[in-house]
Design an enzyme around this catalytic site. Sequence first.
Site, mmCIF file in Angstrom:
data_model
loop_
_atom_site.group_PDB
_atom_site.id
_atom_site.type_symbol
_atom_site.label_atom_id
_atom_site.label_comp_id
_atom_site.label_asym_id
_atom_site.label_seq_id
_atom_site.Cartn_x
_atom_site.Cartn_y
_atom_site.Cartn_z
ATOM 1 C CG ASP A 1 31.295 41.822 35.625
ATOM 2 O OD1 ASP A 1 31.663 40.736 36.559
ATOM 3 O OD2 ASP A 1 32.578 42.163 35.258
ATOM 4 C CG ASP B 1 30.344 40.303 29.503
ATOM 5 O OD1 ASP B 1 31.770 40.790 29.031
ATOM 6 O OD2 ASP B 1 29.368 40.407 29.426
#
Length: 225
Positions: free
Chosen positions: A10, A8
């Site tokens: 953020d 991922d």
Amino acid sequence: MRNIALFDLDHTLIPIDSDYEWGQFLTRIGAVDAEVFARRNADFFAQYQAGTLDPVEYLEFALGTLAQFPRAQLDEWHAKFMQEVIKPALLPSALELIEKHQDQGDLIVIITATNRFVTAPIAAAFGVDHLIAAEPERDADGKITGKLLGVPTSGAGKVHHLQTWLAGQGKQLSDFPVSYFYSDSQNDIPLLSIVTHPVATNPNALLSAHAQMQGWPTLHLFNEQ
């Protein structure tokens, strides 16, 4: 056979939300109505943190903003955004984690709910060639229309998009002896649950609790920064 490492973006590889910060940046430079945009951006971010965000509604809000401007103008602004906001957020701990997987010869993929316009230069800054992100619809001239192509790359949508992307490479996840996924959010539990090595990375409270119950390892990349 090489292994695969999924990340991922953020709050996992960077200690900020790139989509939210892009909106804040547009507000600061006067590209959008500061009061109206900042309020909507903050509302959506709060919904995301609470796990109540409608991803299509948010993405089409964000993409609708992009659709207001010529691509050349957007690219100029994004270059400034990278210098002012993103480069200071590329911390050694995250760069070293990517480098470790590169040195192991792993196939590295960033898979994010944020749209490709915002995130492609960030993936490139990490030296990652493969990015799965929300895809903006474009018209015949290549201009962003404000609509989302396909399903969002969030929640179970990450599983769908990863499987589709791997199929395009003639592979499936089970072809990799070891599969890692690093994420900070409970929204990514569907994908964390199907890899061989899920890693709760800078996890929020909900993911931290779930990881503890499942016996998943926890990694805190930014504690010492």
